[in-house]
Design an enzyme around this catalytic site. Structure first.
Site, PDB file in Angstrom:
ATOM      1  N   PRO A 108     -10.181   2.926   0.898  1.00 32.38           N
ATOM      2  CA  PRO A 108     -10.256   3.440   2.277  1.00 32.38           C
ATOM      3  C   PRO A 108     -11.473   2.882   3.018  1.00 32.38           C
ATOM      4  O   PRO A 108     -11.540   2.906   4.233  1.00 32.38           O
ATOM      5  CB  PRO A 108     -10.346   4.955   2.093  1.00 32.38           C
ATOM      6  CG  PRO A 108     -10.679   5.191   0.682  1.00 32.38           C
ATOM      7  CD  PRO A 108     -10.244   4.002  -0.085  1.00 32.38           C
ATOM      8  N   GLU A 123     -12.674   8.500  -7.436  1.00 28.47           N
ATOM      9  CA  GLU A 123     -13.598   8.208  -6.327  1.00 28.47           C
ATOM     10  C   GLU A 123     -13.812   6.707  -6.182  1.00 28.47           C
ATOM     11  O   GLU A 123     -14.715   6.272  -5.482  1.00 28.47           O
ATOM     12  CB  GLU A 123     -14.941   8.904  -6.579  1.00 28.47           C
ATOM     13  CG  GLU A 123     -14.851  10.427  -6.547  1.00 28.47           C
ATOM     14  CD  GLU A 123     -14.201  10.917  -5.269  1.00 28.47           C
ATOM     15  OE1 GLU A 123     -13.212  11.671  -5.360  1.00 28.47           O
ATOM     16  OE2 GLU A 123     -14.646  10.521  -4.177  1.00 28.47           O
ATOM     17  N   ARG A 179       7.238 -11.257   2.079  1.00 24.83           N
ATOM     18  CA  ARG A 179       8.293 -11.513   3.066  1.00 24.83           C
ATOM     19  C   ARG A 179       7.955 -12.718   3.941  1.00 24.83           C
ATOM     20  O   ARG A 179       8.843 -13.286   4.592  1.00 24.83           O
ATOM     21  CB  ARG A 179       8.545 -10.311   3.954  1.00 24.83           C
ATOM     22  CG  ARG A 179       7.421  -9.939   4.891  1.00 24.83           C
ATOM     23  CD  ARG A 179       7.739  -8.696   5.680  1.00 24.83           C
ATOM     24  NE  ARG A 179       8.788  -8.907   6.651  1.00 24.83           N
ATOM     25  CZ  ARG A 179       8.581  -9.443   7.857  1.00 24.83           C
ATOM     26  NH1 ARG A 179       7.365  -9.849   8.204  1.00 24.83           N
ATOM     27  NH2 ARG A 179       9.583  -9.586   8.707  1.00 24.83           N
ATOM     28  N   ASP A 211       8.195 -11.156  14.348  1.00 24.82           N
ATOM     29  CA  ASP A 211       7.632  -9.866  13.940  1.00 24.82           C
ATOM     30  C   ASP A 211       6.787  -9.246  15.034  1.00 24.82           C
ATOM     31  O   ASP A 211       6.198  -9.968  15.844  1.00 24.82           O
ATOM     32  CB  ASP A 211       6.650 -10.090  12.774  1.00 24.82           C
ATOM     33  CG  ASP A 211       7.375 -10.214  11.453  1.00 24.82           C
ATOM     34  OD1 ASP A 211       8.554  -9.848  11.395  1.00 24.82           O
ATOM     35  OD2 ASP A 211       6.753 -10.684  10.499  1.00 24.82           O
TER      36      ASP A 211
HETATM   37  O1  LIG Z   1      -7.218   6.040  -0.167  1.00 27.08           O
HETATM   38  C1  LIG Z   1      -7.232   5.064  -1.120  1.00 27.08           C
HETATM   39  C2  LIG Z   1      -7.545   5.394  -2.462  1.00 27.08           C
HETATM   40  C3  LIG Z   1      -7.559   4.389  -3.424  1.00 27.08           C
HETATM   41  C4  LIG Z   1      -7.281   3.071  -3.073  1.00 27.08           C
HETATM   42  C5  LIG Z   1      -6.964   2.762  -1.751  1.00 27.08           C
HETATM   43  C6  LIG Z   1      -6.940   3.755  -0.777  1.00 27.08           C
HETATM   44  C7  LIG Z   1      -6.622   3.362   0.630  1.00 27.08           C
HETATM   45  C8  LIG Z   1      -6.517   4.163   1.733  1.00 27.08           C
HETATM   46  C9  LIG Z   1      -6.200   3.303   2.791  1.00 27.08           C
HETATM   47  N1  LIG Z   1      -6.117   2.071   2.301  1.00 27.08           N
HETATM   48  O2  LIG Z   1      -6.381   2.089   0.972  1.00 27.08           O
END
Ligand SMILES: Oc1ccccc1-c1ccno1
Length: 240
Positions: A86, A113, A155, A170
């Protein structure tokens, strides 16, 4: 293209063997290998995580296990390593095109985490590493993000889509969102297909589609308009 995925839930990646992606494997356009991270543990509990230094909630994935796994999986032709998180840079259509040009991609699926940062720091000494986010929300693990990215990338490979023109039209291919699409019947629940699409006048149809794409982009993603290169909008576009 060779794709490897390292995860503690290999079964999560089964969809990579189905439908369009499965066909790409059958055609030999891509190879997909999924590896169980626990194969590189050495304790009876096959531990892959531990408490975070500095305290705090949750667990962090151990560097030793990941280090051994990536040493093994990344052996041979040096790959581009993609770590979904994230906290990563945004995954975009532009990045999908970049990845589609790579001969090898390895995806490291973190959970809990996240992965001890030294795993990325160490790998960065030998290969290009991207920490990438598929959106501003939090998942439980990286596996779903890998499915999204692999589909978006594969793709784009020649021979994967039945009609190569699809990828060229696209959303985002010209920096705009795609406008609305219609098919038969001409009227459905008293809703008619826009007349211009039935006119056979392809100059008007193209103009209408461009106007719809611009309007939708302005309404839903004005940030994309700001990111368009100089000169991308003609004088008609700017009147909208
Ligand atoms: O929220 C996550 C947890 C682990 C690995 C990736 C993510 C994530 C959230 C948004 N993009 O990747």
């Amino acid at each position: 293209m060779r794709i490897d995925v390292v995860t503690i839930f290999p079964e999560y990646l089964e969809p990579l063997r189905a439908a369009l992606l499965g066909k790409a494997v059958d055609k030999g356009l891509i190879s997909v290998d999924v590896h169980d991270l626990r194969d590189w543990t050495h304790d009876v509990h096959k531990a892959v995580d531990d408490s975070p230094y500095g305290g705090g909630p949750g667990m962090v994935m151990k560097p030793q296990v990941w280090g051994e796994a990536l040493d093994a999986v990344c052996a041979g032709e040096t790959p581009r390593l993609v770590v979904p998180t994230p906290a990563g840079r945004p995954f975009t259509q532009r990045l999908a095109h970049e990845y589609a040009a790579e001969p090898r991609l390895v995806f490291a699926c973190g959970r809990y985490e996240g992965i001890d940062q030294r795993v990325v720091d160490d790998a960065s000494r030998r290969m290009r590493v991207d920490e990438v986010s598929i959106g501003d929300y939090v998942l439980v693990g990286g596996e779903v993000a890998v499915l999204v990215m692999v589909e978006a990338v594969v793709r784009l490979l020649p021979g994967v889509l039945g009609n190569p023109a699809s990828a060229a039209q696209d959303s985002f291919s010209d920096g705009l969102l795609e406008g609305p699409s219609y098919t038969r019947p001409e009227v459905w629940r008293d809703l008619a297909v826009p007349e211009v699409l039935r006119s056979g006048n392809h100059r008007l149809i193209d103009r209408w589609r461009r106007d719809q794409a611009l309007r939708r982009t302005l309404e839903r993603r004005p940030d994309l308009l700001d990111a368009l290169p100089e000169g991308a909008l003609d004088k008609h576009d700017r009147k909208l």
